[in-house]
Design an enzyme around this catalytic site. Structure first.
Site, PDB file in Angstrom:
ATOM      1  N   ASP A   4       0.834  -1.209   0.000  1.00 50.83           N
ATOM      2  CA  ASP A   4       0.000   0.000   0.000  1.00 50.83           C
ATOM      3  C   ASP A   4       0.871   1.263   0.000  1.00 50.83           C
ATOM      4  OD1 ASP A   4       0.855  -0.230   2.611  1.00 50.83           O
ATOM      5  OD2 ASP A   4      -1.149  -0.141   3.513  1.00 50.83           O
TER       6      ASP A   4
ATOM      7  N   ASP B  20      -0.982  -6.189  -0.050  1.00 49.86           N
ATOM      8  CA  ASP B  20      -1.293  -5.551   1.237  1.00 49.86           C
ATOM      9  C   ASP B  20      -2.784  -5.358   1.402  1.00 49.86           C
ATOM     10  OD1 ASP B  20       0.867  -5.049   2.873  1.00 49.86           O
ATOM     11  OD2 ASP B  20       1.369  -3.130   1.931  1.00 49.86           O
TER      12      ASP B  20
ATOM     13  N   GLU C 145       9.586  -4.421  10.161  1.00 52.21           N
ATOM     14  CA  GLU C 145      10.002  -3.108   9.638  1.00 52.21           C
ATOM     15  C   GLU C 145      10.491  -2.191  10.751  1.00 52.21           C
ATOM     16  OE1 GLU C 145       7.132  -1.192   7.071  1.00 52.21           O
ATOM     17  OE2 GLU C 145       8.335   0.646   6.949  1.00 52.21           O
TER      18      GLU C 145
HETATM   19  O1  KIV Z   1       3.558  -1.123   1.580  1.00 58.22           O
HETATM   20  C1  KIV Z   1       4.722  -1.539   1.517  1.00 58.22           C
HETATM   21  O2  KIV Z   1       5.468  -1.276   0.553  1.00 58.22           O
HETATM   22  C2  KIV Z   1       5.211  -2.341   2.628  1.00 58.22           C
HETATM   23  C3  KIV Z   1       6.696  -2.472   2.767  1.00 58.22           C
HETATM   24  C4  KIV Z   1       7.181  -1.268   3.468  1.00 58.22           C
HETATM   25  C5  KIV Z   1       7.077  -3.719   3.446  1.00 58.22           C
HETATM   26  O3  KIV Z   1       4.457  -2.808   3.413  1.00 58.22           O
END
Ligand code: KIV
Length: 263
Positions: free
Chosen positions: A44, A83, A181
């Site tokens: 996301d 996501d 993260e």
């Molecule tokens: O949304 C995204 O790109 C992520 C990464 C930071 C792992 O969740």
């Protein structure tokens, strides 16, 4: 073209080979990434780098479905994780309805949801109903407003133990891998050593089971800010600006299109 990863191959990579994950939001880049990356993440984060928003919170399920289809169209041999955007998995019932929709409307392989022990029940409900789930613990971008910024985690004993507990709960709930993260490297290593599933780091040091980066960061396209953990493998912004400036100058001087580009 390498063979597509599977959940068992991803799990078996732990202790054998670091996993390579990169975000992708469209078919064009997905195709370019599929040869080198084990996993493409339709993150996301696209809400920031593609839509120009200041955080990920306004990404919608419709947008994630649209971008997931684009990525799947561009890279049939990639293992794709999508996501779940903010607000789409507040309860286990809501999470399942939305997850089923993503699975029915795309060919994504798995979903990623942010949260630790507090989200274990939701992870369990999804995995028990045939949805493969990747966890996401540590710094949670979807919590940026409630936390008042992006805060590195694992700075003290209590936070470290809480992260270990988060990873264990998410694993027990059925997650096949976990993104960690913005966590101190020693703590991230401890978390990775505490669970049997791969722990893939972003801003979490080298002692984990793989790495993920946002592609527009690591290719140097996203200029607004560069977090400390991002290594730029390309100065994409300069290359693109120079190319477009040359095109503009050739259009104005009528150097383009020359005979070669004319019917
Ligand atoms: O949304 C995204 O790109 C992520 C990464 C930071 C792992 O969740």
């Amino acid at each position: 073209m390498p063979k597509k990863m599977t959940i068992s191959k991803i799990k078996n990579a732990k202790g054998n080979k670091p996993l390579v994950m990169i975000t992708a939001y469209d078919a064009l880049f997905a195709k370019l990434f599929e040869e080198s990356a084990d996993i493409l993440l339709v993150g996301d984060s696209l809400n920031m780098s593609f839509a120009g928003k200041s955080d990920t919170l306004s990404a919608t399920l419709d947008q994630m479905i649209y971008h997931t289809n684009a990525v799947c169209n561009g890279s049939s041999s990639s293992f794709v994780i999508t996501d779940m955007p903010f607000g789409t998995y507040m309860t286990k019932e809501q999470a399942l309805i939305n997850a089923v929709r993503v699975f029915q409307e795309t060919s994504t392989d798995a979903l990623k949801i942010e949260g630790g022990a507090d989200k274990a029940e939701i992870v369990r409900h999804l995995t028990c109903n045939g949805i493969a789930v990747c966890g996401h613990i540590g710094l949670l971008p979807q919590s940026v407003r409630s936390e008042g910024g992006y805060k590195v985690k694992g700075k003290d004993e209590r936070s470290a133990m809480s992260l270990v507990n988060d990873a264990k709960e998410i694993e027990q709930a059925g997650a096949f891998c976990i993104v960690i993260e913005g966590v101190k490297a020693d703590v991230a290593s401890l978390v990775a050593a505490s669970v049997g599933v791969p722990v893939i780091g972003i801003g979490a040091g080298a002692g984990v089971d793989g790495q993920v980066l946002v592609f527009s960061d690591m290719l140097g396209f996203f200029e607004s800010f560069t977090p400390k953990f991002v290594k730029k493998y390309l100065d994409g912004a300069t290359l693109v600006k120079n190319a477009v400036a040359t095109y503009a100058q050739e259009v104005v001087s009528r150097e383009f299109p020359s005979e070669q580009y004319t019917y």
